[in-house]
Design a protein around this motif. Structure first.
Motif, PDB file in Angstrom:
ATOM      1  N   GLN A  34      61.531  75.236  89.032  1.00  0.00           N
ATOM      2  CA  GLN A  34      61.716  73.832  88.658  1.00  0.00           C
ATOM      3  C   GLN A  34      61.508  73.618  87.154  1.00  0.00           C
ATOM      4  O   GLN A  34      62.167  72.760  86.562  1.00  0.00           O
ATOM      5  N   ILE A  35      60.592  74.364  86.564  1.00  0.00           N
ATOM      6  CA  ILE A  35      60.324  74.186  85.131  1.00  0.00           C
ATOM      7  C   ILE A  35      61.589  74.450  84.324  1.00  0.00           C
ATOM      8  O   ILE A  35      61.915  73.705  83.387  1.00  0.00           O
ATOM      9  N   GLU A  36      62.313  75.474  84.695  1.00  0.00           N
ATOM     10  CA  GLU A  36      63.552  75.804  83.974  1.00  0.00           C
ATOM     11  C   GLU A  36      64.536  74.634  84.032  1.00  0.00           C
ATOM     12  O   GLU A  36      65.163  74.279  83.024  1.00  0.00           O
ATOM     13  N   THR A  37      64.661  74.023  85.208  1.00  0.00           N
ATOM     14  CA  THR A  37      65.592  72.901  85.377  1.00  0.00           C
ATOM     15  C   THR A  37      65.055  71.618  84.746  1.00  0.00           C
ATOM     16  O   THR A  37      65.772  70.925  83.998  1.00  0.00           O
ATOM     17  N   ASN A 244      59.082  74.474  97.340  1.00  0.00           N
ATOM     18  CA  ASN A 244      59.825  74.533  96.076  1.00  0.00           C
ATOM     19  C   ASN A 244      60.327  75.932  95.769  1.00  0.00           C
ATOM     20  O   ASN A 244      61.282  76.104  94.999  1.00  0.00           O
ATOM     21  N   ARG A 245      59.726  76.952  96.375  1.00  0.00           N
ATOM     22  CA  ARG A 245      60.193  78.321  96.155  1.00  0.00           C
ATOM     23  C   ARG A 245      61.123  78.800  97.276  1.00  0.00           C
ATOM     24  O   ARG A 245      61.971  79.652  97.045  1.00  0.00           O
ATOM     25  N   SER A 252      64.557  71.244  93.230  1.00  0.00           N
ATOM     26  CA  SER A 252      64.790  70.914  91.820  1.00  0.00           C
ATOM     27  C   SER A 252      65.697  69.697  91.690  1.00  0.00           C
ATOM     28  O   SER A 252      65.426  68.783  90.901  1.00  0.00           O
ATOM     29  N   GLN A 253      66.770  69.663  92.480  1.00  0.00           N
ATOM     30  CA  GLN A 253      67.699  68.534  92.412  1.00  0.00           C
ATOM     31  C   GLN A 253      67.042  67.252  92.907  1.00  0.00           C
ATOM     32  O   GLN A 253      67.260  66.170  92.352  1.00  0.00           O
ATOM     33  N   LEU A 254      66.225  67.369  93.944  1.00  0.00           N
ATOM     34  CA  LEU A 254      65.511  66.213  94.479  1.00  0.00           C
ATOM     35  C   LEU A 254      64.607  65.601  93.407  1.00  0.00           C
ATOM     36  O   LEU A 254      64.571  64.382  93.219  1.00  0.00           O
TER      37      LEU A 254
END
Length: 263
Positions: A34-37, A244-245, A252-254
């Motif tokens: 998620q951090i990347e996104t 999340n994994r 991530s989209q959510l």
């Protein structure tokens, strides 16, 4: 008097600040997909919980989830961040809810994943405390208990490398780390009182989501949290506790969609 130490944290991206709270027995790297996104759209602050990752051992002062929330608020204060969103999973959602309730002028949106701030059943609390006492007594996580713990976090849909990484991390914890941080934090988390009433003080937009295969925090608890908050609930397909994994793109989209709408 010595100043309280600061938790280790990652600070990535620019834009509206988002504070991430990871699960017990993980660290900020849990959020790496998620951090990347998120860093493409927001400023992401991802701390390590006390005694986890690169953070110092659990100080003497945190005796409740509200205290952990205050520690995270102190981190944001140290960065000069006034208003921000909170996205927390498991214990990250527990202290995230505490923070949103305590500082409505500062938390502008909150997302709670695979979490519950009601208390544990007597049976569950006894089971958790028995496991923690066994770890405290031996200064290690016995192999059978290690397998059980990993199975509580991940399902058959998890990436093998995630399972291997968690197993290796838990196996590497020293007796000192287990006794000074992991065990007392566990007792703080699983011995918590029922805090559902604080959700009445959460004034910001909220969203609750739970993996459909989550064992320790089943969907019925997430739905109960969402009902108390009067917010939307999302059931995350093919995901267990570390949703999340197991469903990284979906989660991530959510998060991006919700935060872009409200921040």
């Amino acid at each position: 008097m010595n100043a309280k130490p600061m938790m280790s944290f990652l600070d990535s991206g620019t834009g509206f600040p988002v504070l991430l709270g990871h699960s017990y027995l993980f660290d900020k790297a849990m959020w790496s997909p998620q951090i990347e996104t998120l860093s493409r759209h927001f400023r992401v602050i991802a701390p390590d919980l006390w005694g986890h990752g690169e953070s110092p051992a659990l100080p003497a002062t945190p005796t409740s989830l509200a205290d952990i929330a205050a520690d995270n608020l102190a981190l944001m204060d140290s960065l000069g961040i006034d208003q921000f969103a909170v996205v927390g999973l498991s214990v990250g959602g527990m202290w995230g809810a505490e923070l949103a309730a305590a500082t409505p002028a500062r938390v502008k949106a909150v997302m709670l994943f695979d979490t519950f701030i009601g208390d544990e059943t007597d049976l569950a609390r006894e089971r958790y405390f028995a496991m923690l006492n066994a770890i405290d007594a031996t200064g290690t996580i016995p192999p059978a208990l290690l397998d059980y713990i990993v199975g509580q976090f991940y399902s058959q849909f998890a990436a093998p490398e995630d399972i291997q990484q968690l197993t290796a991390y838990l196996s590497s914890l020293s007796a000192e780390q287990l006794r000074s941080s992991i065990v007392p934090l566990g007792k703080l988390i699983f011995g918590r009182p029922d805090r559902m009433a604080i959700l009445n003080s959460v004034a910001c937009p909220a969203h609750v989501a739970t993996g459909e295969l989550d064992l320790p925090r089943p969907p019925v608890e997430g739905r109960q949290m969402a009902e108390a908050l009067g917010c939307e609930f999302t059931l995350i397909p093919n995901a267990a506790h570390i949703s999340n994994r197991e469903s990284p793109e979906y989660v991530s989209q959510l998060i991006v969609d919700f935060l872009k709408q409200h921040c």
